[in-house]
Motif scaffolding. Structure first.
Motif, PDB file in Angstrom:
ATOM      1  N   GLU A  17       2.457  -5.653   3.719  1.00  0.00           N
ATOM      2  CA  GLU A  17       1.642  -6.136   4.839  1.00  0.00           C
ATOM      3  C   GLU A  17       1.167  -7.548   4.496  1.00  0.00           C
ATOM      4  OE1 GLU A  17      -0.004  -6.775   8.177  1.00  0.00           O
ATOM      5  OE2 GLU A  17       0.847  -4.789   7.905  1.00  0.00           O
ATOM      6  N   THR A  18       1.640  -8.547   5.254  1.00  0.00           N
ATOM      7  CA  THR A  18       1.265  -9.934   4.957  1.00  0.00           C
ATOM      8  C   THR A  18       0.094 -10.423   5.790  1.00  0.00           C
ATOM      9  OG1 THR A  18       2.922 -10.748   6.516  1.00  0.00           O
ATOM     10  CG2 THR A  18       3.575 -10.586   4.190  1.00  0.00           C
ATOM     11  N   ASP A  19      -0.214  -9.706   6.842  1.00  0.00           N
ATOM     12  CA  ASP A  19      -1.337 -10.093   7.699  1.00  0.00           C
ATOM     13  C   ASP A  19      -2.571  -9.297   7.276  1.00  0.00           C
ATOM     14  OD1 ASP A  19      -2.819 -11.266   9.722  1.00  0.00           O
ATOM     15  OD2 ASP A  19      -2.201  -9.781  11.210  1.00  0.00           O
ATOM     16  N   CYS A  20      -3.062  -9.585   6.065  1.00  0.00           N
ATOM     17  CA  CYS A  20      -4.181  -8.806   5.549  1.00  0.00           C
ATOM     18  C   CYS A  20      -5.477  -9.616   5.626  1.00  0.00           C
ATOM     19  CB  CYS A  20      -3.912  -8.338   4.123  1.00  0.00           C
ATOM     20  SG  CYS A  20      -3.575  -9.641   2.941  1.00  0.00           S
ATOM     21  N   SER A  61       0.823  -1.209   0.000  1.00  0.00           N
ATOM     22  CA  SER A  61       0.000   0.000   0.000  1.00  0.00           C
ATOM     23  C   SER A  61       0.857   1.259   0.000  1.00  0.00           C
ATOM     24  CB  SER A  61      -0.896   0.010   1.233  1.00  0.00           C
ATOM     25  OG  SER A  61      -0.104   0.204   2.398  1.00  0.00           O
ATOM     26  N   GLU A  62       0.176   2.395  -0.132  1.00  0.00           N
ATOM     27  CA  GLU A  62       0.882   3.670  -0.085  1.00  0.00           C
ATOM     28  C   GLU A  62       1.583   3.843   1.268  1.00  0.00           C
ATOM     29  OE1 GLU A  62      -3.351   5.885   0.865  1.00  0.00           O
ATOM     30  OE2 GLU A  62      -2.242   6.459  -0.911  1.00  0.00           O
ATOM     31  N   LYS A  63       1.004   3.305   2.324  1.00  0.00           N
ATOM     32  CA  LYS A  63       1.636   3.372   3.644  1.00  0.00           C
ATOM     33  C   LYS A  63       2.952   2.589   3.644  1.00  0.00           C
ATOM     34  CE  LYS A  63       0.316   3.091   8.470  1.00  0.00           C
ATOM     35  NZ  LYS A  63      -0.784   2.767   9.385  1.00  0.00           N
ATOM     36  N   ASP A  64       2.958   1.427   2.980  1.00  0.00           N
ATOM     37  CA  ASP A  64       4.192   0.643   2.863  1.00  0.00           C
ATOM     38  C   ASP A  64       5.241   1.408   2.062  1.00  0.00           C
ATOM     39  OD1 ASP A  64       3.030  -1.568   4.250  1.00  0.00           O
ATOM     40  OD2 ASP A  64       2.038  -2.152   2.384  1.00  0.00           O
ATOM     41  N   CYS A  65       4.798   2.106   1.014  1.00  0.00           N
ATOM     42  CA  CYS A  65       5.704   2.929   0.204  1.00  0.00           C
ATOM     43  C   CYS A  65       6.360   4.001   1.073  1.00  0.00           C
ATOM     44  CB  CYS A  65       4.950   3.609  -0.943  1.00  0.00           C
ATOM     45  SG  CYS A  65       4.221   2.509  -2.153  1.00  0.00           S
TER      46      CYS A  65
END
Length: 115
Positions: free
Chosen positions: A79-82, A53-57
């Motif tokens: 994020e792998t715990d989605c 996501s943009e947050k990960d970016c």
């Protein structure tokens, strides 16, 4: 119950997906080109691994500003715990999930594979 809409009735089927080995900056570029805030990350068998996501970016870019990144592959940042839903999940349940959680994407899966 007729008129009972479920995930398959409203889900997007033409998705931009990412590979877990994709370069971080290529993934960011792809999100920007498609004007989307995130995308599912899948393996070779289309199994969902996580969401980028943009947050990960932002997290990756901030980390890069303060320290050298150990890798630029997106698997290190996604994020792998989605949360996911199945095709027959009703829209009320989906709406409640969005209201109770901060995520903006809810992948639809069948036996662990992105639909």
């Amino acid at each position: 119950m007729q008129g009972h809409e479920v995930a398959r009735d409203v889900m997007v089927c033409d998705l931009v997906t990412l590979d877990q080995q994709m370069d971080l900056f290529d993934a960011i570029d792809l999100l920007l080109r498609h004007e989307i805030s995130g995308a599912p990350v899948v393996d070779q068998d289309n199994r969902l691994i996580g969401i980028f996501s943009e947050k990960d970016c932002l997290r990756a870019l901030v980390n890069a500003a303060y320290e050298q990144l150990p890798t630029t592959r997106i698997y290190a940042f996604l994020e792998t715990d989605c949360k996911t839903v199945e095709e027959d999940t009703d829209l009320l349940t989906i709406a409640q999930l969005f209201l109770r959680n901060p995520f903006r994407r809810l992948p639809v899966v069948r036996e662990g594979k992105l639909v």
